[in-house]
Structure formats: structure tokens, C-alpha cells
Design a protein around this motif. Sequence first.
Motif, short mmCIF file in Angstrom:
data_model
loop_
_atom_site.label_atom_id
_atom_site.label_comp_id
_atom_site.label_asym_id
_atom_site.label_seq_id
_atom_site.Cartn_x
_atom_site.Cartn_y
_atom_site.Cartn_z
N TRP A 97 0.81 -1.21 0.00
CA TRP A 97 0.00 0.00 0.00
C TRP A 97 0.85 1.26 0.00
O TRP A 97 0.55 2.22 -0.70
CB TRP A 97 -0.93 0.00 1.22
N SER A 98 1.88 1.30 0.80
CA SER A 98 2.72 2.48 0.94
C SER A 98 3.98 2.34 0.09
O SER A 98 4.52 1.24 -0.07
CB SER A 98 3.13 2.64 2.41
N SER A 130 -1.67 5.99 2.15
CA SER A 130 -0.76 5.06 2.83
C SER A 130 0.66 5.59 2.86
O SER A 130 1.35 5.49 3.88
CB SER A 130 -0.80 3.70 2.13
#
Length: 183
Positions: A97-98, A130
Motif C-alpha cells: 500500500w505504501s 498510505s
Amino acid sequence: MPRPLTERTALLVVDLQAGTAPYQRTHPVETVVASVDALARVTRTAGGRAVFIRHDPAATPAGTTQYGGGPRPAPVAYGSLLLERADGDDNLVRGGWSAFAGTDLDARLRADSITEVVVVGQATTFGVESTARAAYDLGYDVVLVEDATNDPDPDAHADRFQSMFPALGVVTKTADLVGPNAI
């Protein structure tokens, strides 16, 4: 009002790529690309750096979701950037996500004495959020640019910029960072 961009600033351009563009509904994709382009030019001129982050479904972590688990196939065109990188820009591929999860982004930024990140791209409620949360947790000054960020859900986008992002950093518009005539 955000501080001027400096050599200690990194522009993190999250998922501004062909595969995520068709789902964006908050702003016209062309408007977001123009805003990101202006931000990249001003960041480079200030001595900072631009980092183009692409999501690669094939690098998705193994965890199971409602949509399945692990890596997923995607056409090559999915990862095509909507804005050309300039000489000296960084390239990063993320699966999580990040942009910080499972990558060396934090080490790269710290090696260059980066203390501030400007987070933009697609999509607000996915990779942008994120990445901004992780940057905050890692101690970076975070700037989020509303009109250089896009999302499939305009209401969710507005909610993040009004209620949550001010707790992560400074919320602004492109013209506030680059000047009204630079876009």
C-alpha cells in the motif's frame, strides 16, 4: 501556507500511471498530470528530487483480501507513467500500500538529507494516503496537494483532505507551491 520547496524536499508521485487513470473521478486526469508536472519542475529547480512510484500488481504481498491474495497479473501498459521523468528523477516500484513498505525509499531519502515529502498522485485513498501516513510515522514533514491528487471517490477524496490529512501534514493547492502562473 506551506514553506517553499528546497533541496531537502522530495516530490513523491504515487501511481500516476496508465493502469490507475481510468478509475479516477475527483479531477480530470490531465489536470492532475499538469499540476504534478509543475510541482516536479519547481522541486527540481529548488534542488529537491522527484520520485516516480509505480504500483506493480505482480509485487503485491501474499496476504489474502476479498479480491484474492498475492501477486496479480497486469498488462505491461498498466505501469506506463503518465508523465515523463526527467534526468535525475528517481523510479520506484511498489507492491504494498505504501511506497515505503518493502522498498528502500526511506533509505534513499535519508541518504540525500530529505526532511520534507510532497505526496501527490493516484489514488488519494489508496497509495497516496498510505504513503503519507508512513512518511508521517517516519518523521518527515508531509505536504499533500489536493489538486495534484486524484481518487475514484470524490467524497472520500474531499473527506481525507478536510478531516484527516491536516493531522498528517500541510494541505495545500499546486498554485500555493509553484505560483499561479507556473501550471
